[in-house]
Scaffold this active site. Structure first.
Site, PDB file in Angstrom:
ATOM      1  N   ASN A  16       0.849  -1.224  -0.018  1.00 27.63           N
ATOM      2  CA  ASN A  16      -0.129   0.003  -0.085  1.00 27.63           C
ATOM      3  C   ASN A  16       0.657   1.161  -0.039  1.00 27.63           C
ATOM      4  O   ASN A  16       0.402   2.335  -0.715  1.00 27.63           O
ATOM      5  CB  ASN A  16      -0.925  -0.046   1.242  1.00 27.63           C
ATOM      6  CG  ASN A  16      -2.024  -0.835   0.974  1.00 27.63           C
ATOM      7  OD1 ASN A  16      -3.134  -0.464   0.207  1.00 27.63           O
ATOM      8  ND2 ASN A  16      -2.361  -1.764   1.520  1.00 27.63           N
ATOM      9  N   ARG A  63       5.256   1.152  23.361  1.00 24.00           N
ATOM     10  CA  ARG A  63       4.226   2.049  22.672  1.00 24.00           C
ATOM     11  C   ARG A  63       4.616   3.360  22.849  1.00 24.00           C
ATOM     12  O   ARG A  63       4.728   4.365  22.041  1.00 24.00           O
ATOM     13  CB  ARG A  63       2.965   1.792  22.888  1.00 24.00           C
ATOM     14  CG  ARG A  63       2.096   2.601  22.000  1.00 24.00           C
ATOM     15  CD  ARG A  63       0.521   2.121  22.128  1.00 24.00           C
ATOM     16  NE  ARG A  63      -0.120   2.315  23.539  1.00 24.00           N
ATOM     17  CZ  ARG A  63      -1.327   2.051  23.624  1.00 24.00           C
ATOM     18  NH1 ARG A  63      -1.951   1.054  22.563  1.00 24.00           N
ATOM     19  NH2 ARG A  63      -1.795   2.094  24.918  1.00 24.00           N
ATOM     20  N   MET A  88       0.692  -2.789  12.329  1.00 24.38           N
ATOM     21  CA  MET A  88       0.202  -3.443  12.926  1.00 24.38           C
ATOM     22  C   MET A  88       0.078  -3.263  14.657  1.00 24.38           C
ATOM     23  O   MET A  88       0.096  -4.294  15.346  1.00 24.38           O
ATOM     24  CB  MET A  88       0.457  -4.930  12.628  1.00 24.38           C
ATOM     25  CG  MET A  88       0.144  -5.376  11.306  1.00 24.38           C
ATOM     26  SD  MET A  88      -1.393  -4.847  10.627  1.00 24.38           S
ATOM     27  CE  MET A  88      -2.102  -6.507  10.771  1.00 24.38           C
ATOM     28  N   ASN A 105      -6.596   4.881   7.841  1.00 22.62           N
ATOM     29  CA  ASN A 105      -6.036   3.564   7.623  1.00 22.62           C
ATOM     30  C   ASN A 105      -6.630   3.003   6.703  1.00 22.62           C
ATOM     31  O   ASN A 105      -7.870   3.145   6.358  1.00 22.62           O
ATOM     32  CB  ASN A 105      -6.583   2.834   9.324  1.00 22.62           C
ATOM     33  CG  ASN A 105      -6.150   1.345   9.464  1.00 22.62           C
ATOM     34  OD1 ASN A 105      -5.051   1.248   8.986  1.00 22.62           O
ATOM     35  ND2 ASN A 105      -7.063   0.712   9.925  1.00 22.62           N
ATOM     36  N   HIS A 107      -8.268  -1.039   5.843  1.00 27.09           N
ATOM     37  CA  HIS A 107      -8.626  -2.280   6.556  1.00 27.09           C
ATOM     38  C   HIS A 107      -9.057  -3.162   5.584  1.00 27.09           C
ATOM     39  O   HIS A 107     -10.132  -2.914   4.614  1.00 27.09           O
ATOM     40  CB  HIS A 107      -9.454  -2.127   7.810  1.00 27.09           C
ATOM     41  CG  HIS A 107      -9.753  -3.629   8.374  1.00 27.09           C
ATOM     42  ND1 HIS A 107      -9.082  -4.100   9.299  1.00 27.09           N
ATOM     43  CD2 HIS A 107     -11.000  -4.267   8.406  1.00 27.09           C
ATOM     44  CE1 HIS A 107      -9.323  -5.024   9.762  1.00 27.09           C
ATOM     45  NE2 HIS A 107     -10.631  -5.444   9.250  1.00 27.09           N
TER      46      HIS A 107
END
Ligand code: GAR
Length: 187
Positions: A16, A63, A88, A105, A107
Site C-alpha cells: 500500500n 508504545r 499492526m 487507515n 482495513h
C-alpha cells in the site's frame, strides 16, 4: 500545488505504501510522503522508502517510546497527515486524540464487518459472498472511525486466503489514493 506533508506507518510488505508513493508522484495528488516509519526492522516495505529516496525511521520499542519518537519526528518535519498502511501496532488514545481527523487507515474488509485480525480467514469461514476493503479515519476504537472509501470484492468459490487477499489488496491500492484525493483535494 502545495502538497500536504504525510508520513506513512508500516509493519510489513508495504505494497500500500508503494501504491501511495506512485500516486504521490502525480503533480495533482494532494499529499507528499516525507517520512516512512516502521515498527519492524524486517518490514519489506522499507525497501520502497529506500528505492524512492524517502526518509525512513525504524522504531522498535514500547508504545510510549514509539509515540514519543514519532511526535518529535512529526514536529520536526511538519507532518500534517498520517497514513497507516499495514501498521499492526495499536496507537494510544492520547496519540490518536492529538491527530484527530488526520490519521487514515486501510482495513481488508467492508467495515464495520470483520474488524480486527485474521480478516481473510474469518471472511472465508463464514462463507461470505462479498467482501472488500475500507479506508477510514482512525478514532480511539479499533477499525471504527468515519469511513471515507469502501471497495467491494465478490468472493468466488475457488478463493482461498491468498487469492482473497490478492484480490482485496488490488482494491486497497485504488481505495487509498481515492480516499486521499477525496479528503485533501478539496481543501
Ligand atoms: C493490507 O491488506 C491492510 O489492509 C492490512 O494489512 C495489509 C498490509 O499490506 N491491514 C490490516 O489488517 C490492519 N487492520 P501491505 O503491507 O502490503 O500494504
Amino acid at each position: 500545488m502545495v502538497k500536504k506533508k504525510a508520513c506513512v506507518f508500516i509493519s510489513g510488505s508495504g505494497t500500500n505504501l508503494k501504491s501511495i508513493i506512485k500516486s504521490s508522484r502525480d503533480y495533482n495528488f494532494p499529499i507528499n510522503i516525507e517520512l516512512v516509519i516502521s515498527n519492524k526492522k524486517s518490514a519489506k516495505g522499507l525497501n520502497y522508502a529506500k528505492k524512492y529516496s524517502i526518509p525512513y525511521k525504524i522504531l522498535v520499542c514500547d508504545r510510549s517510546k514509539f509515540e514519543q519518537h514519532v511526535l518529535q519526528l512529526i514536529f520536526l518535519k511538519k507532518i500534517e497527515i498520517i497514513c497507516l498502511a499495514g501498521f499492526m501496532k495499536i496507537l494510544s488514545k492520547n496519540f490518536i486524540r492529538k491527530f484527530r481527523g488526520k490519521i487514515l487507515n486501510v482495513h481488508p474488509s467492508l467495515l464495520p464487518k470483520f474488524k480486527g485480525l485474521n480478516t481473510f480467514n474469518r471472511v472465508l469461514e463464514t462463507n461470505e459472498k462479498l467482501s472488500g476493503c475500507t479506508v477510514h479515519f482512525v478514532d480511539e476504537k479499533l477499525d471504527n472511525g468515519k469511513i471515507i472509501v469502501k471497495k467491494r470484492v465478490f468472493i468466488k468459490k475457488s478463493f482461498n486466503q491468498e487469492t482473497l487477499k490478492k484480490n482485496i489488496q488490488i482494491e486497497e491500492y485504488k481505495a487509498y489514493s481515492q480516499a486521499i484525493r477525496k479528503i485533501y483535494s478539496a481543501i
